[in-house]
Design a protein around this motif. Structure first.
Motif, mmCIF file in Angstrom:
data_model
loop_
_atom_site.group_PDB
_atom_site.id
_atom_site.type_symbol
_atom_site.label_atom_id
_atom_site.label_comp_id
_atom_site.label_asym_id
_atom_site.label_seq_id
_atom_site.Cartn_x
_atom_site.Cartn_y
_atom_site.Cartn_z
ATOM 1 N N ALA A 39 0.728 -1.187 -0.073
ATOM 2 C CA ALA A 39 0.033 0.160 0.002
ATOM 3 C C ALA A 39 1.019 1.322 0.020
ATOM 4 O O ALA A 39 0.503 2.186 -0.876
ATOM 5 N N GLU A 40 1.738 1.421 0.882
ATOM 6 C CA GLU A 40 2.706 2.349 0.892
ATOM 7 C C GLU A 40 4.083 2.539 -0.041
ATOM 8 O O GLU A 40 4.691 3.444 -0.009
ATOM 9 N N GLU A 41 3.944 1.552 -0.904
ATOM 10 C CA GLU A 41 5.159 1.433 -1.958
ATOM 11 C C GLU A 41 4.941 2.550 -3.101
ATOM 12 O O GLU A 41 3.723 2.811 -3.482
ATOM 13 N N PRO A 42 5.901 3.292 -3.567
ATOM 14 C CA PRO A 42 5.792 4.398 -4.506
ATOM 15 C C PRO A 42 5.281 3.702 -5.754
ATOM 16 O O PRO A 42 5.863 2.528 -6.071
ATOM 17 N N VAL A 43 4.807 4.289 -6.647
ATOM 18 C CA VAL A 43 4.804 4.150 -8.040
ATOM 19 C C VAL A 43 6.000 4.782 -8.719
ATOM 20 O O VAL A 43 6.507 5.871 -7.978
ATOM 21 N N TYR A 44 6.479 4.135 -9.788
ATOM 22 C CA TYR A 44 7.685 4.703 -10.224
ATOM 23 C C TYR A 44 7.421 5.374 -11.713
ATOM 24 O O TYR A 44 6.711 5.069 -12.392
ATOM 25 N N PHE A 45 8.393 6.287 -11.990
ATOM 26 C CA PHE A 45 8.252 6.934 -13.285
ATOM 27 C C PHE A 45 8.997 5.743 -14.131
ATOM 28 O O PHE A 45 10.150 5.684 -14.036
ATOM 29 N N GLY A 46 8.383 5.179 -15.128
ATOM 30 C CA GLY A 46 9.071 4.147 -16.128
ATOM 31 C C GLY A 46 9.674 4.847 -17.333
ATOM 32 O O GLY A 46 10.495 3.951 -17.808
ATOM 33 N N GLY A 47 9.294 6.122 -17.360
ATOM 34 C CA GLY A 47 9.828 6.508 -18.902
ATOM 35 C C GLY A 47 8.687 7.530 -19.402
ATOM 36 O O GLY A 47 7.620 7.528 -18.904
ATOM 37 N N PRO A 48 9.239 8.300 -20.251
ATOM 38 C CA PRO A 48 8.501 9.252 -20.953
ATOM 39 C C PRO A 48 7.321 8.787 -22.033
ATOM 40 O O PRO A 48 6.685 9.827 -22.529
ATOM 41 N N VAL A 49 7.280 7.799 -22.125
ATOM 42 C CA VAL A 49 6.350 7.426 -23.212
ATOM 43 C C VAL A 49 5.087 6.871 -22.457
ATOM 44 O O VAL A 49 5.152 6.019 -21.794
ATOM 45 N N GLN A 50 4.032 7.222 -23.091
ATOM 46 C CA GLN A 50 2.612 6.854 -22.361
ATOM 47 C C GLN A 50 2.497 6.922 -20.828
ATOM 48 O O GLN A 50 2.194 5.993 -20.034
ATOM 49 N N THR A 51 2.669 8.066 -20.328
ATOM 50 C CA THR A 51 2.904 8.464 -18.691
ATOM 51 C C THR A 51 1.665 8.351 -18.257
ATOM 52 O O THR A 51 1.643 8.146 -16.926
ATOM 53 N N GLU A 52 0.431 8.104 -18.842
ATOM 54 C CA GLU A 52 -0.809 7.876 -18.238
ATOM 55 C C GLU A 52 -1.079 6.590 -17.919
ATOM 56 O O GLU A 52 -2.280 6.098 -17.407
ATOM 57 N N ARG A 53 -0.163 5.736 -18.475
ATOM 58 C CA ARG A 53 -0.601 4.378 -18.496
ATOM 59 C C ARG A 53 0.288 3.410 -17.524
ATOM 60 O O ARG A 53 1.523 3.649 -17.298
ATOM 61 N N GLY A 54 -0.254 2.363 -16.837
ATOM 62 C CA GLY A 54 0.498 1.781 -15.962
ATOM 63 C C GLY A 54 0.923 0.467 -16.794
ATOM 64 O O GLY A 54 0.543 -0.147 -17.176
ATOM 65 N N PHE A 55 2.260 0.203 -16.018
ATOM 66 C CA PHE A 55 3.023 -0.867 -16.310
ATOM 67 C C PHE A 55 3.339 -1.755 -15.153
ATOM 68 O O PHE A 55 3.864 -1.078 -13.908
ATOM 69 N N VAL A 56 3.187 -3.044 -14.778
ATOM 70 C CA VAL A 56 3.387 -3.699 -13.849
ATOM 71 C C VAL A 56 4.559 -4.857 -13.821
ATOM 72 O O VAL A 56 4.352 -5.718 -14.902
ATOM 73 N N LEU A 57 5.567 -4.583 -13.300
ATOM 74 C CA LEU A 57 6.949 -5.649 -13.667
ATOM 75 C C LEU A 57 6.548 -6.359 -12.366
ATOM 76 O O LEU A 57 6.651 -6.022 -11.120
ATOM 77 N N HIS A 58 6.844 -7.813 -12.659
ATOM 78 C CA HIS A 58 6.437 -8.594 -11.542
ATOM 79 C C HIS A 58 7.010 -10.086 -11.680
ATOM 80 O O HIS A 58 7.073 -10.508 -12.937
ATOM 81 N N GLU A 59 7.252 -10.970 -10.683
ATOM 82 C CA GLU A 59 7.879 -12.192 -10.935
ATOM 83 C C GLU A 59 6.541 -12.918 -11.550
ATOM 84 O O GLU A 59 5.358 -12.541 -11.764
ATOM 85 N N ARG A 60 6.963 -14.035 -12.137
ATOM 86 C CA ARG A 60 6.027 -14.922 -12.820
ATOM 87 C C ARG A 60 5.424 -15.825 -12.136
ATOM 88 O O ARG A 60 5.971 -16.334 -11.166
ATOM 89 N N LEU A 61 4.016 -15.990 -12.114
ATOM 90 C CA LEU A 61 3.236 -16.859 -11.185
ATOM 91 C C LEU A 61 3.355 -18.276 -11.590
ATOM 92 O O LEU A 61 3.141 -18.531 -12.825
ATOM 93 N N VAL B 204 5.457 -1.284 -10.120
ATOM 94 C CA VAL B 204 4.447 -0.520 -10.895
ATOM 95 C C VAL B 204 4.975 0.909 -11.307
ATOM 96 O O VAL B 204 5.753 1.844 -10.702
ATOM 97 N N THR B 205 4.991 0.990 -12.524
ATOM 98 C CA THR B 205 5.478 2.446 -13.032
ATOM 99 C C THR B 205 4.313 3.068 -14.016
ATOM 100 O O THR B 205 3.401 2.223 -14.315
ATOM 101 N N LEU B 206 4.360 4.372 -14.068
ATOM 102 C CA LEU B 206 3.645 5.061 -15.031
ATOM 103 C C LEU B 206 4.647 5.409 -16.140
ATOM 104 O O LEU B 206 5.313 6.013 -15.905
ATOM 105 N N GLY B 207 4.189 5.003 -17.519
ATOM 106 C CA GLY B 207 5.015 5.432 -18.634
ATOM 107 C C GLY B 207 6.277 4.198 -18.771
ATOM 108 O O GLY B 207 6.224 3.410 -17.776
#
Length: 195
Positions: free
Chosen positions: A69-91, A134-137
């Motif tokens: 809950a308190e973890e930050p969201v990250y700046f993933g890069g300057p492309v599509q900054t309104e969109r979320g990207f979730v990097l995660h371990e494979r399940l 989790v990043t935006l962009g």
């Protein structure tokens, strides 16, 4: 060796001290995909002023996992900054061809990058991957662009280590990534050298 294609998928790109682009100065990028058509990666060491619980509220979900809950969201890069990207371990080991979620990219080496809301829904329900960033962009390069930037001493690269992404405090990620190469950051020059 000239003309040989390089594939830096599942590598860290580490910005050199002389990086002219302020957007990427001091960054470590995890490369999710690198082909002859270009590259896509996520910055892993630039948190922004949004907590995960707030991001979940914006998409009308409640995140009850106290560990996230308190973890930050990250700046993933300057492309599509309104969109979320979730990097995660494979399940669950090897998932289906399309990945665990509706829109997942399986990255050789064991990680996944997901852009569909179902991964957030799984996290909100207390399920989903335990380790996430989790990043935006995102950061993107067209065909040959990344190779050109590496050739001009903008980046160095090293095979990625997931522990740096998920288990290392953000302020230590740049130095830890460099340490994979045996490099002390104080020893880096801003000048490109060619023999």
């Amino acid at each position: 060796m000239a003309g040989a294609a390089i594939n830096l998928t599942n590598h860290f790109l580490i910005a050199m001290p002389g990086m002219g682009d302020g957007t990427f100065a001091g960054t470590v990028i995890y490369l999710c995909e690198h082909t002859e058509k270009g590259a896509l990666g996520l910055v892993i060491n630039k948190p922004i002023d949004i907590k995960l619980k707030n991001l979940f509220e914006k998409v009308e979900l409640t995140l009850d996992r106290e560990d996230l809950a308190e973890e930050p969201v990250y700046f993933g890069g300057p492309v599509q900054t309104e969109r979320g990207f979730v990097l995660h371990e494979r399940l669950g080991g090897e998932a289906t061809e399309g990945g665990t979620y509706n829109s997942s990219l399986q990255i050789p080496g064991g990680l996944e990058m997901t852009t569909s809301k179902d991964v957030l829904e799984a996290l909100a329900n207390g399920a989903g991957p335990k380790k996430v960033l989790v990043t935006l962009g995102y950061s993107g390069w067209s065909a040959g662009q990344l190779e050109d930037e590496i050739g001009r001493n903008g980046w160095i690269n090293v095979g990625a280590e997931p522990g740096i992404i998920f288990d290392t405090p953000v302020e230590q990620r740049y130095d830890k990534a460099l340490s994979l190469l045996g490099i002390d950051p104080r020893m880096l020059s801003q000048e490109a050298g060619h023999a």
